[in-house]
Design a protein around this motif. Structure first.
Motif, PDB file in Angstrom:
ATOM      1  N   GLU A  27       0.805  -1.218   0.000  1.00 52.33           N
ATOM      2  CA  GLU A  27       0.000   0.000   0.000  1.00 52.33           C
ATOM      3  C   GLU A  27       0.845   1.278   0.000  1.00 52.33           C
ATOM      4  OE1 GLU A  27      -3.041  -0.500  -0.436  1.00 52.33           O
ATOM      5  OE2 GLU A  27      -3.228  -2.600   0.138  1.00 52.33           O
ATOM      6  N   ILE A  28       2.127   1.176  -0.366  1.00 56.47           N
ATOM      7  CA  ILE A  28       3.024   2.315  -0.232  1.00 56.47           C
ATOM      8  C   ILE A  28       2.715   3.430  -1.230  1.00 56.47           C
ATOM      9  CG2 ILE A  28       4.817   1.533  -1.842  1.00 56.47           C
ATOM     10  CD1 ILE A  28       6.892   2.433   0.283  1.00 56.47           C
ATOM     11  N   ASN A  29       2.024   3.093  -2.331  1.00 55.21           N
ATOM     12  CA  ASN A  29       1.804   4.061  -3.395  1.00 55.21           C
ATOM     13  C   ASN A  29       0.710   5.072  -3.032  1.00 55.21           C
ATOM     14  OD1 ASN A  29       0.552   4.060  -6.775  1.00 55.21           O
ATOM     15  ND2 ASN A  29       2.245   5.222  -5.965  1.00 55.21           N
ATOM     16  N   GLY A  30       1.045   5.983  -2.123  1.00 55.12           N
ATOM     17  CA  GLY A  30       0.133   7.065  -1.786  1.00 55.12           C
ATOM     18  C   GLY A  30      -0.741   6.838  -0.576  1.00 55.12           C
ATOM     19  N   TYR A  31      -0.570   5.749   0.154  1.00 59.67           N
ATOM     20  CA  TYR A  31      -1.434   5.439   1.287  1.00 59.67           C
ATOM     21  C   TYR A  31      -0.716   5.662   2.616  1.00 59.67           C
ATOM     22  CZ  TYR A  31      -4.781   3.326  -1.927  1.00 59.67           C
ATOM     23  OH  TYR A  31      -5.683   3.124  -2.932  1.00 59.67           O
ATOM     24  N   THR A  32      -1.495   6.042   3.626  1.00 65.93           N
ATOM     25  CA  THR A  32      -0.955   6.219   4.973  1.00 65.93           C
ATOM     26  C   THR A  32      -1.787   5.411   5.961  1.00 65.93           C
ATOM     27  OG1 THR A  32      -2.314   8.197   5.318  1.00 65.93           O
ATOM     28  CG2 THR A  32      -0.076   8.535   4.494  1.00 65.93           C
ATOM     29  N   ILE A  33      -1.217   5.159   7.147  1.00 65.75           N
ATOM     30  CA  ILE A  33      -1.849   4.310   8.156  1.00 65.75           C
ATOM     31  C   ILE A  33      -2.744   5.124   9.081  1.00 65.75           C
ATOM     32  CG2 ILE A  33      -1.384   2.864  10.172  1.00 65.75           C
ATOM     33  CD1 ILE A  33       1.179   1.964   8.785  1.00 65.75           C
ATOM     34  N   HIS A  34      -3.959   4.637   9.286  1.00 65.64           N
ATOM     35  CA  HIS A  34      -4.906   5.215  10.235  1.00 65.64           C
ATOM     36  C   HIS A  34      -5.502   4.075  11.056  1.00 65.64           C
ATOM     37  CE1 HIS A  34      -5.427   9.288   8.234  1.00 65.64           C
ATOM     38  NE2 HIS A  34      -4.691   8.614   7.377  1.00 65.64           N
ATOM     39  N   TYR A  35      -6.162   4.432  12.145  1.00 74.40           N
ATOM     40  CA  TYR A  35      -6.897   3.454  12.950  1.00 74.40           C
ATOM     41  C   TYR A  35      -8.336   3.931  13.088  1.00 74.40           C
ATOM     42  CZ  TYR A  35      -2.573   1.089  14.205  1.00 74.40           C
ATOM     43  OH  TYR A  35      -1.399   0.382  14.159  1.00 74.40           O
ATOM     44  N   PRO A  55     -12.627   2.575  14.341  1.00 74.56           N
ATOM     45  CA  PRO A  55     -13.532   1.520  14.831  1.00 74.56           C
ATOM     46  C   PRO A  55     -14.210   0.812  13.666  1.00 74.56           C
ATOM     47  CG  PRO A  55     -13.913   3.601  15.971  1.00 74.56           C
ATOM     48  CD  PRO A  55     -13.032   3.908  14.798  1.00 74.56           C
ATOM     49  N   PHE A  56     -14.345  -0.501  13.793  1.00 73.07           N
ATOM     50  CA  PHE A  56     -14.997  -1.335  12.791  1.00 73.07           C
ATOM     51  C   PHE A  56     -16.225  -1.979  13.428  1.00 73.07           C
ATOM     52  CE2 PHE A  56     -15.698  -5.593  11.066  1.00 73.07           C
ATOM     53  CZ  PHE A  56     -15.777  -5.352   9.703  1.00 73.07           C
ATOM     54  N   TYR A  57     -17.359  -1.923  12.730  1.00 68.57           N
ATOM     55  CA  TYR A  57     -18.619  -2.430  13.257  1.00 68.57           C
ATOM     56  C   TYR A  57     -19.013  -3.707  12.509  1.00 68.57           C
ATOM     57  CZ  TYR A  57     -18.733   2.295  15.127  1.00 68.57           C
ATOM     58  OH  TYR A  57     -18.418   3.468  15.776  1.00 68.57           O
ATOM     59  N   PRO A  58     -18.880  -4.876  13.143  1.00 66.97           N
ATOM     60  CA  PRO A  58     -19.266  -6.129  12.484  1.00 66.97           C
ATOM     61  C   PRO A  58     -20.734  -6.121  12.079  1.00 66.97           C
ATOM     62  CG  PRO A  58     -17.932  -6.577  14.430  1.00 66.97           C
ATOM     63  CD  PRO A  58     -18.277  -5.114  14.466  1.00 66.97           C
ATOM     64  N   SER A  59     -21.037  -6.745  10.944  1.00 71.01           N
ATOM     65  CA  SER A  59     -22.412  -6.735  10.436  1.00 71.01           C
ATOM     66  C   SER A  59     -23.362  -7.516  11.333  1.00 71.01           C
ATOM     67  CB  SER A  59     -22.440  -7.323   9.023  1.00 71.01           C
ATOM     68  OG  SER A  59     -21.951  -8.651   9.011  1.00 71.01           O
ATOM     69  N   ASP A  60     -22.839  -8.423  12.156  1.00 78.17           N
ATOM     70  CA  ASP A  60     -23.711  -9.197  13.036  1.00 78.17           C
ATOM     71  C   ASP A  60     -24.004  -8.504  14.365  1.00 78.17           C
ATOM     72  OD1 ASP A  60     -21.328  -9.416  14.422  1.00 78.17           O
ATOM     73  OD2 ASP A  60     -21.157 -11.593  14.211  1.00 78.17           O
ATOM     74  N   GLY A  61     -23.517  -7.259  14.516  1.00 77.45           N
ATOM     75  CA  GLY A  61     -23.792  -6.496  15.719  1.00 77.45           C
ATOM     76  C   GLY A  61     -22.905  -6.833  16.901  1.00 77.45           C
ATOM     77  N   SER A  62     -21.879  -7.641  16.703  1.00 80.89           N
ATOM     78  CA  SER A  62     -20.978  -8.000  17.797  1.00 80.89           C
ATOM     79  C   SER A  62     -20.063  -6.824  18.147  1.00 80.89           C
ATOM     80  CB  SER A  62     -20.167  -9.248  17.445  1.00 80.89           C
ATOM     81  OG  SER A  62     -19.457  -9.062  16.229  1.00 80.89           O
ATOM     82  N   THR A  63     -19.167  -7.037  19.089  1.00 75.04           N
ATOM     83  CA  THR A  63     -18.343  -5.968  19.661  1.00 75.04           C
ATOM     84  C   THR A  63     -17.518  -5.237  18.605  1.00 75.04           C
ATOM     85  OG1 THR A  63     -18.167  -7.248  21.693  1.00 75.04           O
ATOM     86  CG2 THR A  63     -16.595  -5.460  21.395  1.00 75.04           C
ATOM     87  N   THR A  64     -17.468  -3.918  18.712  1.00 79.08           N
ATOM     88  CA  THR A  64     -16.675  -3.081  17.817  1.00 79.08           C
ATOM     89  C   THR A  64     -15.187  -3.431  17.940  1.00 79.08           C
ATOM     90  OG1 THR A  64     -18.266  -1.294  18.061  1.00 79.08           O
ATOM     91  CG2 THR A  64     -16.107  -0.703  17.212  1.00 79.08           C
ATOM     92  N   ILE A  65     -14.493  -3.403  16.814  1.00 81.26           N
ATOM     93  CA  ILE A  65     -13.083  -3.771  16.757  1.00 81.26           C
ATOM     94  C   ILE A  65     -12.262  -2.564  16.303  1.00 81.26           C
ATOM     95  CG2 ILE A  65     -11.388  -5.306  15.686  1.00 81.26           C
ATOM     96  CD1 ILE A  65     -13.781  -7.186  15.052  1.00 81.26           C
ATOM     97  N   ARG A  66     -11.115  -2.358  16.923  1.00 80.64           N
ATOM     98  CA  ARG A  66     -10.198  -1.304  16.477  1.00 80.64           C
ATOM     99  C   ARG A  66      -9.338  -1.875  15.354  1.00 80.64           C
ATOM    100  NH1 ARG A  66      -4.887   0.638  18.255  1.00 80.64           N
ATOM    101  NH2 ARG A  66      -4.712   2.886  17.949  1.00 80.64           N
ATOM    102  N   THR A  67      -9.438  -1.288  14.163  1.00 78.39           N
ATOM    103  CA  THR A  67      -8.735  -1.818  12.997  1.00 78.39           C
ATOM    104  C   THR A  67      -7.773  -0.798  12.411  1.00 78.39           C
ATOM    105  OG1 THR A  67     -10.546  -1.117  11.534  1.00 78.39           O
ATOM    106  CG2 THR A  67     -10.597  -3.387  12.332  1.00 78.39           C
ATOM    107  N   LEU A  68      -6.720  -1.313  11.812  1.00 73.45           N
ATOM    108  CA  LEU A  68      -5.810  -0.492  11.022  1.00 73.45           C
ATOM    109  C   LEU A  68      -6.377  -0.402   9.617  1.00 73.45           C
ATOM    110  CD1 LEU A  68      -1.953  -0.679  10.858  1.00 73.45           C
ATOM    111  CD2 LEU A  68      -3.274  -0.939   8.754  1.00 73.45           C
ATOM    112  N   VAL A  69      -6.232   0.759   8.989  1.00 72.53           N
ATOM    113  CA  VAL A  69      -6.694   0.922   7.613  1.00 72.53           C
ATOM    114  C   VAL A  69      -5.701   1.812   6.867  1.00 72.53           C
ATOM    115  CG1 VAL A  69      -8.171   2.881   8.242  1.00 72.53           C
ATOM    116  CG2 VAL A  69      -8.622   1.640   6.128  1.00 72.53           C
ATOM    117  N   TYR A  70      -5.451   1.475   5.610  1.00 73.39           N
ATOM    118  CA  TYR A  70      -4.586   2.286   4.743  1.00 73.39           C
ATOM    119  C   TYR A  70      -5.474   3.227   3.930  1.00 73.39           C
ATOM    120  CZ  TYR A  70      -0.661  -0.762   5.819  1.00 73.39           C
ATOM    121  OH  TYR A  70       0.334  -1.462   6.472  1.00 73.39           O
ATOM    122  N   ILE A  71      -5.167   4.516   4.023  1.00 69.16           N
ATOM    123  CA  ILE A  71      -5.992   5.535   3.375  1.00 69.16           C
ATOM    124  C   ILE A  71      -5.116   6.429   2.500  1.00 69.16           C
ATOM    125  CG2 ILE A  71      -7.440   7.569   3.765  1.00 69.16           C
ATOM    126  CD1 ILE A  71      -8.423   6.276   6.309  1.00 69.16           C
ATOM    127  N   GLY A  72      -5.590   6.670   1.272  1.00 71.19           N
ATOM    128  CA  GLY A  72      -4.911   7.617   0.387  1.00 71.19           C
ATOM    129  C   GLY A  72      -5.408   9.015   0.686  1.00 71.19           C
TER     130      GLY A  72
END
Length: 231
Positions: free
Chosen positions: A107-115, A117-134
């Motif tokens: 993901e080096i081509n223009g992307y940076t790291i962010h964190y 919250p991720f919400y599972p579709s089944d309504g279970s506990t929210t997860i802290r996720t890493l995401v690469y964003i341009g």
């Protein structure tokens, strides 16, 4: 949004959108469909010089932009849902360092790291996720584009990972398959535009026929093997 410090090796989750929905990272042991909020999946507004295009003729792939920034733009499509759908992958603890290194390269081509919250579709506990964003301040960010011109550009573009049209059609199908509410109206409209362009140009053998990939996930055993699937 601020960039946080890396996760410990005991628990590492990645939010996958775009091609990461159907091309998962290596060494994951859980995959959960769901969504993040506070972002908009930009009309493929990130230049792709290394996967779906070349430095001389970049393709286009999606990125996430913060909704607050999108509201300052003169965009060509409605904002749509407050949810951006994708998948969360949990990486095996002993493989976190290996996968982080691989993803940083992928993901080096223009992307940076962010964190976020991720919400599972089944309504279970929210997860802290890493995401690469341009982010909009990187030189690969293209911003809003006329949908018809964008569709024509995607139809023409080809890179080391294959035709840009395959990326778009695969994304359209992958999003539909995550949940009953996960389809993206703008991606679907754009994919339909590209299909029309392709129908009109079927006699032109200089362009490959676009197709969505088989969406049955293949678990990858190493980052070297993963690199092969990217080519």
């Amino acid at each position: 949004m601020t960039v946080a410090t890396p996760e410990s090796n005991s628990e590492f989750w990645l939010f996958g959108y775009g091609s990461l929905i159907w091309k998962p990272p290596p060494h994951f042991d859980r995959r959960i469909p769901g969504y993040v909020t506070g972002y908009l999946m930009d009309n493929p507004g990130q230049s792709s010089q290394d996967h779906r295009g070349t430095p001389e003729a970049p393709g286009r792939v999606v990125t996430l932009i913060e909704r607050s920034f999108w509201e300052t733009l003169n965009d060509h499509h409605p904002s749509g849902s407050d949810k951006v759908w994708g998948t969360a992958y949990r990486i095996q603890a002993e493989k976190v360092a290996e996968v982080r290194e691989y993803l940083d390269i992928r993901e080096i081509n223009g992307y940076t790291i962010h964190y976020t919250p991720f919400y599972p579709s089944d309504g279970s506990t929210t997860i802290r996720t890493l995401v690469y964003i341009g982010t909009p301040d990187n030189d690969q960010f293209m911003g809003p584009q006329d949908p018809q011109k964008l569709a024509e550009h995607i139809y023409r573009s080809v890179g080391p990972s294959g035709p840009n049209i395959d990326y778009l059609l695969s994304l359209d199908v992958a999003l539909d398959n995550l949940s009953s509410e996960s389809g993206d109206e703008h991606i679907k409209d754009l994919a339909n535009m590209v299909r029309i362009i392709e129908q009109r140009a079927k006699g032109d053998k200089s362009h490959p026929t676009g197709q969505a990939v088989d969406h049955e996930l293949m678990k990858i055993g190493s980052t070297d093997e993963q690199e092969e699937t990217e080519k």
